[in-house]
Design an enzyme around this catalytic site. Structure first.
Site, PDB file in Angstrom:
ATOM      1  CG  MET A 210     -11.651 -13.785  -4.239  1.00  0.00           C
ATOM      2  SD  MET A 210     -10.782 -12.816  -4.770  1.00  0.00           S
ATOM      3  CE  MET A 210      -9.620 -12.455  -3.880  1.00  0.00           C
TER       4      MET A 210
ATOM      5  CG  HIS B 131      -2.074  -0.777   1.734  1.00  0.00           C
ATOM      6  ND1 HIS B 131      -2.331  -1.455   0.454  1.00  0.00           N
ATOM      7  CD2 HIS B 131      -2.165  -1.900   2.504  1.00  0.00           C
ATOM      8  CE1 HIS B 131      -3.747  -2.333   0.324  1.00  0.00           C
ATOM      9  NE2 HIS B 131      -3.321  -2.608   1.930  1.00  0.00           N
TER      10      HIS B 131
HETATM   11  S1  PPS Z   1      -7.366  -3.708   2.220  1.00  0.00           S
HETATM   12  O1  PPS Z   1      -7.537  -3.902   3.599  1.00  0.00           O
HETATM   13  O2  PPS Z   1      -6.984  -2.137   1.891  1.00  0.00           O
HETATM   14  O3  PPS Z   1      -6.153  -4.321   1.522  1.00  0.00           O
HETATM   15  O4  PPS Z   1      -8.144  -3.603   1.016  1.00  0.00           O
HETATM   16  P1  PPS Z   1      -8.092  -3.932  -1.092  1.00  0.00           P
HETATM   17  O5  PPS Z   1      -8.042  -5.302  -0.500  1.00  0.00           O
HETATM   18  O6  PPS Z   1      -7.223  -3.441  -1.094  1.00  0.00           O
HETATM   19  O7  PPS Z   1      -9.583  -3.734  -1.533  1.00  0.00           O
HETATM   20  C1  PPS Z   1     -10.812  -3.825  -0.095  1.00  0.00           C
HETATM   21  C2  PPS Z   1     -11.774  -3.732  -1.873  1.00  0.00           C
HETATM   22  O8  PPS Z   1     -11.832  -4.331  -2.951  1.00  0.00           O
HETATM   23  C3  PPS Z   1     -13.299  -5.334  -2.835  1.00  0.00           C
HETATM   24  N1  PPS Z   1     -12.832  -6.780  -3.850  1.00  0.00           N
HETATM   25  C4  PPS Z   1     -13.523  -7.212  -4.331  1.00  0.00           C
HETATM   26  N2  PPS Z   1     -14.358  -6.305  -5.697  1.00  0.00           N
HETATM   27  C5  PPS Z   1     -14.865  -6.438  -6.508  1.00  0.00           C
HETATM   28  N3  PPS Z   1     -14.313  -8.759  -7.194  1.00  0.00           N
HETATM   29  C6  PPS Z   1     -13.477  -9.674  -6.155  1.00  0.00           C
HETATM   30  N4  PPS Z   1     -13.487 -10.452  -6.294  1.00  0.00           N
HETATM   31  C7  PPS Z   1     -12.604  -8.630  -4.741  1.00  0.00           C
HETATM   32  N5  PPS Z   1     -12.336  -8.958  -3.758  1.00  0.00           N
HETATM   33  C8  PPS Z   1     -12.329  -7.314  -2.803  1.00  0.00           C
HETATM   34  C9  PPS Z   1     -14.049  -4.849  -1.621  1.00  0.00           C
HETATM   35  O9  PPS Z   1     -14.781  -6.071  -1.487  1.00  0.00           O
HETATM   36  C10 PPS Z   1     -13.460  -4.789  -1.417  1.00  0.00           C
HETATM   37  O10 PPS Z   1     -14.378  -2.968  -1.964  1.00  0.00           O
HETATM   38  P2  PPS Z   1     -15.347  -2.702  -1.016  1.00  0.00           P
HETATM   39  O11 PPS Z   1     -16.050  -1.489  -1.480  1.00  0.00           O
HETATM   40  O12 PPS Z   1     -15.420  -2.221   0.539  1.00  0.00           O
HETATM   41  O13 PPS Z   1     -16.763  -3.643  -1.144  1.00  0.00           O
END
Ligand code: PPS
Length: 313
Positions: free
Chosen positions: A252, A128
């Site tokens: 996932m 990050h």
């Molecule tokens: S972290 O904790 O900072 O490492 O989070 P990060 O993984 O960067 O981001 C989390 C958000 O990504 C969404 N997410 C996904 N979206 C679409 N498809 C898939 N497969 C997927 N996997 C993770 C996750 O739901 C978080 O977004 P929000 O809007 O909160 O749902």
């Protein structure tokens, strides 16, 4: 071929327990002017990280918190593992569990970077961090960098919900309080606008590829193909389709107890585009639009984010 996630889950579970026993104002510390969670990062590890030696075939996934790093991390690891499996001798002298490192570069213990030197395969490393805080060898040795960005309104929305769900991060009584913190550089890993502006300086480099959360959401097949080709990974149509299927939000989320332990139910929240419309007031929209316009809109990353499409009501 599934990677071991034991170490990941152990570290996260410990952070949850530690976070529960701490006061809100003890949860973050500052390093080089940026805040980080004390339950995950430390000064000692940041110092040790300077000795990290990047390799030219490393894949660095750079993404600000909540931009989808776990999602694209799954795609990258799956692509690399599927490709390597065909080439590598199945007989391994060390188990996957012994080889597991916490996937984010800046999180772990001080010995991590020494151990990483011995990893016998292509390394997929998440971070990050803004580029100025990454070890210099990543740029010097021309590791491949996949830069993942997401529209700032959904990043803020996701960060708000996550901060209130996960004990390792300071929580907020109201969305309005969170919004002020987000806009005034009080977030762990720093300000998203600084992050975009810093990474923009590298966006045209030949070893950097930028991808947006939204384009991946719109066409995962295409996104996975583009990432594979950036990494020089050639797979059959069938293999690529399996990578695409395993990276759906549904799949996932269903697998998340195994891959993320207790964090899974907090992390895989909605996985969509435009949830910000449920939180932002008119005034908050105007404030963020103005900062975006002043700082990011006319940059390469600004154009890539398609702000007019994804951040206007
Ligand atoms: S972290 O904790 O900072 O490492 O989070 P990060 O993984 O960067 O981001 C989390 C958000 O990504 C969404 N997410 C996904 N979206 C679409 N498809 C898939 N497969 C997927 N996997 C993770 C996750 O739901 C978080 O977004 P929000 O809007 O909160 O749902």
């Amino acid at each position: 071929m599934e990677k071991s996630r034991k170490k990941f889950i152990d570290v996260i579970d410990k952070a949850i327990v530690a976070g529960n026993t701490m006061d809100r104002d003890e949860l973050l510390f500052s390093y080089k002017g940026v805040l980080y969670p004390v339950t995950l990062c430390s000064l000692e590890v940041f110092r040790a990280m300077e000795s990290f030696e990047a390799r030219s075939d490393d894949v660095i996934l750079a993404g600000y918190p909540k931009s989808g790093t776990n999602w694209v991390g799954q795609i990258l690891n799956d692509l690399v593992a599927t490709f390597e499996k065909k080439r590598r001798d199945e007989e391994k002298s060390v188990s996957d569990e012994e080889l597991e490192e916490f996937p984010y570069l800046e999180i772990g213990d001080t010995e991590k970077y020494e151990r990483m030197k011995k990893l016998p395969f292509r390394r997929v490393i998440l971070t990050h961090l803004a580029p100025g805080n990454l070890p210099k060898s990543i740029f010097k040795n021309k590791a491949k960098i996949l830069l993942l960005i997401r529209n700032p309104k959904d990043v803020a929305t996701s960060f708000f919900h996550f901060s209130n769900a996960w004990s390792a991060l300071p929580s907020y009584e109201t969305w309005d309080d969170f919004f002020v913190a987000f806009m005034t550089e009080k977030m762990p890993w720093g300000s998203y606008f600084n992050y975009l502006s810093e990474w923009n300086k590298y966006a045209a480099d030949e070893n950097v590829m930028t991808i947006t959360y939204e384009e991946l959401k719109e066409n995962r097949d295409m996104g996975v193909k583009n990432i594979a080709s950036f990494l020089g990974i050639s797979l059959t149509g069938e293999e690529l389709r399996s990578v695409v299927e395993r990276s759906s939000f549904q799949s996932m989320k269903e697998n998340s107890l195994k891959t993320h332990g207790a964090l899974g139910s907090m992390l895989f929240r909605k996985g969509g585009v435009s949830d910000w419309k449920n939180l932002f007031s008119e005034e908050q929209n105007e404030k963020m639009d103005k900062v975006f316009e002043e700082r990011i809109a006319r940059t390469k990353l600004g154009a890539k984010l398609k702000y007019e499409v994804y951040c206007k009501a």
